[in-house]
Scaffold this motif. Structure first.
Motif, short mmCIF file in Angstrom:
data_model
loop_
_atom_site.label_atom_id
_atom_site.label_comp_id
_atom_site.label_asym_id
_atom_site.label_seq_id
_atom_site.Cartn_x
_atom_site.Cartn_y
_atom_site.Cartn_z
N MET A 47 89.50 74.55 130.22
CA MET A 47 90.12 73.97 131.40
C MET A 47 90.03 72.44 131.36
O MET A 47 90.98 71.75 131.71
CB MET A 47 89.47 74.52 132.66
CG MET A 47 89.70 76.02 132.85
SD MET A 47 89.06 76.65 134.42
CE MET A 47 90.21 75.86 135.57
N ALA A 48 88.90 71.91 130.92
CA ALA A 48 88.73 70.46 130.83
C ALA A 48 89.69 69.86 129.82
O ALA A 48 90.16 68.72 129.99
CB ALA A 48 87.29 70.13 130.45
N VAL B 30 85.12 78.67 128.74
CA VAL B 30 86.25 78.61 129.67
C VAL B 30 86.32 77.24 130.34
O VAL B 30 87.40 76.66 130.50
CB VAL B 30 86.14 79.73 130.72
CG1 VAL B 30 87.12 79.51 131.87
CG2 VAL B 30 86.37 81.09 130.08
N LYS B 31 85.16 76.72 130.71
CA LYS B 31 85.10 75.40 131.34
C LYS B 31 85.67 74.33 130.42
O LYS B 31 86.40 73.43 130.86
CB LYS B 31 83.65 75.08 131.69
CG LYS B 31 83.45 73.78 132.45
CD LYS B 31 81.98 73.59 132.81
CE LYS B 31 81.75 72.30 133.59
NZ LYS B 31 80.32 72.13 133.94
N LYS B 32 85.38 74.44 129.12
CA LYS B 32 85.91 73.46 128.16
C LYS B 32 87.42 73.62 128.00
O LYS B 32 88.15 72.62 127.91
CB LYS B 32 85.23 73.62 126.80
CG LYS B 32 85.63 72.54 125.79
CD LYS B 32 84.87 72.64 124.50
CE LYS B 32 85.11 71.41 123.63
NZ LYS B 32 86.54 71.12 123.39
N GLY C 57 81.19 76.99 123.81
CA GLY C 57 80.19 77.28 124.83
C GLY C 57 78.96 77.86 124.17
O GLY C 57 79.07 78.66 123.23
N SER D 159 91.14 79.42 135.88
CA SER D 159 90.06 80.14 135.21
C SER D 159 90.38 81.63 135.14
O SER D 159 90.77 82.24 136.15
CB SER D 159 88.73 79.95 135.94
OG SER D 159 87.72 80.75 135.37
N CYS E 129 81.29 81.34 130.04
CA CYS E 129 81.69 80.44 131.13
C CYS E 129 81.86 79.01 130.64
O CYS E 129 82.80 78.30 131.04
CB CYS E 129 80.65 80.48 132.24
SG CYS E 129 80.64 81.97 133.24
N LEU E 130 80.95 78.58 129.79
CA LEU E 130 81.03 77.21 129.28
C LEU E 130 82.25 77.02 128.39
O LEU E 130 82.88 75.95 128.40
CB LEU E 130 79.75 76.87 128.51
CG LEU E 130 78.48 76.78 129.39
CD1 LEU E 130 77.24 76.65 128.52
CD2 LEU E 130 78.58 75.61 130.35
N LYS F 28 73.57 80.84 137.46
CA LYS F 28 74.25 79.82 138.28
C LYS F 28 73.62 78.46 138.08
O LYS F 28 74.32 77.46 137.93
CB LYS F 28 74.19 80.23 139.75
CG LYS F 28 75.08 81.40 140.12
CD LYS F 28 74.90 81.75 141.59
CE LYS F 28 75.70 83.00 141.96
NZ LYS F 28 75.49 83.41 143.38
N LEU G 143 74.57 76.96 134.77
CA LEU G 143 75.95 76.52 134.72
C LEU G 143 76.20 75.28 135.59
O LEU G 143 77.22 74.62 135.45
CB LEU G 143 76.88 77.65 135.16
CG LEU G 143 76.97 78.80 134.16
CD1 LEU G 143 77.65 80.02 134.79
CD2 LEU G 143 77.71 78.37 132.91
N GLU G 144 75.26 74.97 136.47
CA GLU G 144 75.37 73.78 137.30
C GLU G 144 74.90 72.53 136.57
O GLU G 144 75.23 71.43 136.96
CB GLU G 144 74.55 73.95 138.59
CG GLU G 144 75.15 74.96 139.57
CD GLU G 144 74.21 75.28 140.71
OE1 GLU G 144 73.06 74.76 140.70
OE2 GLU G 144 74.61 76.04 141.61
#
Length: 238
Positions: free
Chosen positions: A145-146, A141-143, A27, A153, A138-139, A233, A236-237
């Motif tokens: 999960m992906a 964590v997003k990876k 991230g 999360s 956040c990014l 936000k 992150l969108e």
């Protein structure tokens, strides 16, 4: 008084968060707060420090300023063979701030390290590091999960930070270097998305200050942090 850049007393500097600027980090983002620019990179390791309880994870941070981030060149910490007290203090602040929004049990036995490198410093580098560091976290964590490494999360909220101060007996939000260097009172504030305090660092540089003034400064920071959270936000969108 008229601010050096023409802003209103309760106005942030122009803020931009550019996500995904590092090809290799799990991230990353570049955060620009006026002329303060910080590169934030979050890295994931499948191990934790010895002090961390079994089955839980850890989030930490490292902070550094590039030699020419300021008006004069500074020596790298490695050249001094030790971390400067200022860098150590700031990276502990960033780490504490980021941990406030993570459920370590849900993170599992892994460590996320957020590196905050100041490319250009014009005041507020620690608060920019917290705000940008959260986006990088956040990014990452997003990876995870992906990639199927996390089912849920571990993020339990958001966090952002900003400075405020008293200059010539006026309360100002988001101090640039010139304002910070002449401030009578300097205050850094970290808050969650719920408006709860994580940390407040207030110092009477040129004079003491009242409890009422401290409250007013925190209220000023709360306004700025709410605006920063909207910028987070949007980043992150993307």
């Amino acid at each position: 008084m008229s601010r050096i850049d023409g802003r209103k007393n309760d106005q942030l500097r122009p803020v931009e968060i550019v996500p995904g600027v590092n090809k290799f980090a799990e991230g990353s983002c570049l955060i620009r707060c006026g002329n303060t620019h910080v590169l934030c990179c979050a890295s994931v390791e499948d191990r934790t420090p010895p002090h961390v309880a079994e089955g839980t994870g850890w989030v930490t941070a490292e902070y550094s300023m590039l030699p020419r981030a300021n008006r004069e060149r500074s020596k790298r910490d490695i050249a001094k063979l030790k971390l400067s007290p200022r860098s150590a203090e700031i990276q502990r602040l960033v780490g504490r701030s980021l941990r406030s929004c993570v459920d370590m049990a849900k993170l599992g036995e892994r460590t996320i390290t957020v590196d905050c490198d100041v490319l250009q410093g014009d005041g507020g580098t620690r608060t920019a590091s917290v705000t940008g560091g959260y986006v990088a976290l956040c990014l990452a964590v997003k990876k995870l999960m992906a990639d199927g490494l996390l089912e849920e999360s571990p993020l339990i909220g958001s966090v952002a930070a900003v400075s405020a101060g008293i200059v010539n007996d006026e309360l100002l939000l988001d101090l640039c270097y010139e304002e910070d260097s002449s401030a009578q009172v300097d205050l850094n504030c970290v808050m969650t998305g719920k408006g709860e305090l994580v940390e407040v660092q207030g110092t009477g540089e040129g004079r003491s200050f009242t409890v009422a003034e401290q409250r007013s400064l925190v209220d000023l920071c709360a306004k700025g942090i709410a605006e920063l959270q909207e910028i987070q936000k949007k980043a992150l969108e993307d």
